[in-house]
Design a protein around this motif. Sequence first.
Motif, PDB file in Angstrom:
ATOM      1  N   LEU A 103       0.917  -1.192   0.082  1.00  0.00           N
ATOM      2  CA  LEU A 103      -0.088  -0.052   0.025  1.00  0.00           C
ATOM      3  C   LEU A 103       0.926   1.270  -0.008  1.00  0.00           C
ATOM      4  O   LEU A 103       1.767   1.354   0.856  1.00  0.00           O
ATOM      5  N   ALA A 104       0.689   2.130  -1.006  1.00  0.00           N
ATOM      6  CA  ALA A 104       1.451   3.348  -0.880  1.00  0.00           C
ATOM      7  C   ALA A 104       0.244   4.525  -0.944  1.00  0.00           C
ATOM      8  O   ALA A 104      -0.653   4.546  -1.844  1.00  0.00           O
ATOM      9  N   LEU A 105       0.201   5.121   0.051  1.00  0.00           N
ATOM     10  CA  LEU A 105      -1.044   5.966   0.484  1.00  0.00           C
ATOM     11  C   LEU A 105      -0.464   7.627   0.516  1.00  0.00           C
ATOM     12  O   LEU A 105       0.443   7.846   1.223  1.00  0.00           O
ATOM     13  N   LEU A 106      -0.956   8.466  -0.388  1.00  0.00           N
ATOM     14  CA  LEU A 106      -0.636   9.723  -0.563  1.00  0.00           C
ATOM     15  C   LEU A 106      -1.898  10.698   0.165  1.00  0.00           C
ATOM     16  O   LEU A 106      -2.872  10.695  -0.667  1.00  0.00           O
ATOM     17  N   GLY A 107      -1.833  11.163   1.273  1.00  0.00           N
ATOM     18  CA  GLY A 107      -2.718  12.046   1.584  1.00  0.00           C
ATOM     19  C   GLY A 107      -4.114  11.171   2.063  1.00  0.00           C
ATOM     20  O   GLY A 107      -5.149  11.825   1.699  1.00  0.00           O
ATOM     21  N   LEU A 192       3.569   2.413   2.932  1.00  0.00           N
ATOM     22  CA  LEU A 192       4.078   3.673   2.937  1.00  0.00           C
ATOM     23  C   LEU A 192       2.872   4.678   3.005  1.00  0.00           C
ATOM     24  O   LEU A 192       2.131   4.943   2.107  1.00  0.00           O
ATOM     25  N   ALA A 193       3.026   5.518   4.079  1.00  0.00           N
ATOM     26  CA  ALA A 193       1.881   6.609   4.574  1.00  0.00           C
ATOM     27  C   ALA A 193       2.548   7.881   3.940  1.00  0.00           C
ATOM     28  O   ALA A 193       3.239   8.419   5.085  1.00  0.00           O
ATOM     29  N   VAL A 194       2.155   8.647   3.243  1.00  0.00           N
ATOM     30  CA  VAL A 194       2.799   9.869   2.723  1.00  0.00           C
ATOM     31  C   VAL A 194       1.791  11.216   3.305  1.00  0.00           C
ATOM     32  O   VAL A 194       0.569  10.983   2.887  1.00  0.00           O
ATOM     33  N   LEU A 210      -1.006   5.703  11.210  1.00  0.00           N
ATOM     34  CA  LEU A 210      -0.909   4.345  10.599  1.00  0.00           C
ATOM     35  C   LEU A 210       0.086   3.412  11.105  1.00  0.00           C
ATOM     36  O   LEU A 210      -0.175   2.149  10.995  1.00  0.00           O
ATOM     37  N   PRO A 211       1.495   3.768  11.202  1.00  0.00           N
ATOM     38  CA  PRO A 211       2.309   3.028  11.836  1.00  0.00           C
ATOM     39  C   PRO A 211       2.037   2.354  12.918  1.00  0.00           C
ATOM     40  O   PRO A 211       2.552   1.273  13.369  1.00  0.00           O
ATOM     41  N   GLY A 212       1.078   2.755  13.904  1.00  0.00           N
ATOM     42  CA  GLY A 212       0.683   2.323  15.053  1.00  0.00           C
ATOM     43  C   GLY A 212      -0.706   1.519  14.879  1.00  0.00           C
ATOM     44  O   GLY A 212      -0.958   0.665  15.788  1.00  0.00           O
ATOM     45  N   LEU A 213      -1.217   1.597  13.823  1.00  0.00           N
ATOM     46  CA  LEU A 213      -2.292   0.583  13.363  1.00  0.00           C
ATOM     47  C   LEU A 213      -2.140  -0.600  12.647  1.00  0.00           C
ATOM     48  O   LEU A 213      -2.808  -1.530  12.679  1.00  0.00           O
ATOM     49  N   LEU A 214      -1.060  -0.698  11.775  1.00  0.00           N
ATOM     50  CA  LEU A 214      -0.527  -1.570  10.595  1.00  0.00           C
ATOM     51  C   LEU A 214       0.683  -2.124  11.447  1.00  0.00           C
ATOM     52  O   LEU A 214       1.479  -1.546  11.764  1.00  0.00           O
ATOM     53  N   ARG A 218       5.152   2.623   7.557  1.00  0.00           N
ATOM     54  CA  ARG A 218       5.896   3.898   7.816  1.00  0.00           C
ATOM     55  C   ARG A 218       5.486   5.066   7.447  1.00  0.00           C
ATOM     56  O   ARG A 218       4.517   4.911   6.348  1.00  0.00           O
ATOM     57  N   HIS A 219       5.971   5.956   7.909  1.00  0.00           N
ATOM     58  CA  HIS A 219       5.210   7.269   7.526  1.00  0.00           C
ATOM     59  C   HIS A 219       6.359   8.263   7.103  1.00  0.00           C
ATOM     60  O   HIS A 219       7.396   8.090   7.899  1.00  0.00           O
ATOM     61  N   ARG A 220       5.915   9.096   6.207  1.00  0.00           N
ATOM     62  CA  ARG A 220       7.044  10.023   5.705  1.00  0.00           C
ATOM     63  C   ARG A 220       6.129  11.154   5.460  1.00  0.00           C
ATOM     64  O   ARG A 220       5.185  11.233   4.609  1.00  0.00           O
TER      65      ARG A 220
END
Length: 253
Positions: A103-107, A192-194, A210-214, A218-220
């Motif tokens: 998963l690559a998540l943008l906003g 990857l949560a952007v 999200l890093p605490g839920l999945l 990772r968050h950037r």
Amino acid sequence: MIISHDVAGSGPAVVLLHSSVCDRRMWDAQWQPLVDAGYRVVRCDFHGFGDTPLSDVPYSDTGDVLALLDHLGIETAALVGASHGGRIALTAAALRPEAVTALALLGAGMPGHRPSDTLRAFGGREDELIEAGEIDAAVELNVGSWLGPEADEETRAKVRRMQRHAFDVQLEATVGPDREDVDLGRITAPTLAVSGAHDFPDFREIAAALPGLLPDARHRELPWAGHLPSLERPAETTELLLAFLREAVPAAP
């Protein structure tokens, strides 16, 4: 019906899911680089966006995406989602975790998220303009709210066209999409949560949480970005996505 879509390339599948301000054209800059990198790339339009007409029966954007994968014979895929498309990606990964490789998540939005006062105020102003028939002003509100300071006039014009088309189509809608309640704890895909430093606080907080839920997220945060980094700095965002995908779902050399 199968929603409108494009498919190109071969290799691991990557599906691009657009925001509710745009349609599948928002991925124009990422499309060919992903194909060239060895991926089978799919992008689609949700109901009421781009080339997919409104539905006159109840539907689910997530269900439409999963049905598209089945239609194309894709058993597993990485999902790249922006904003509403990110919420759909999270929902799909929770409903069918075995099918989502990354998963690559943008906003990204998130199922069950309660909007902040800031986001509710935006939505209220948009509703006021639409109810008053001031559609051009509603378009400009969206362009000004969702694009960060890096967006040039060409990008703003592109978002303006996509948002105007969506309004023109959706103002005739009598049926909206269903909203699924899902258990994000079922998600297993590396994520990857952007977030963008110039975005609404809701989306920055979702990405940071999200890093605490999945189990593997990772968050950037991008200091230059608003809500739509793939449009604001397309080349830089493409490289960010490719670096993540090469690690999570490497294509054959």
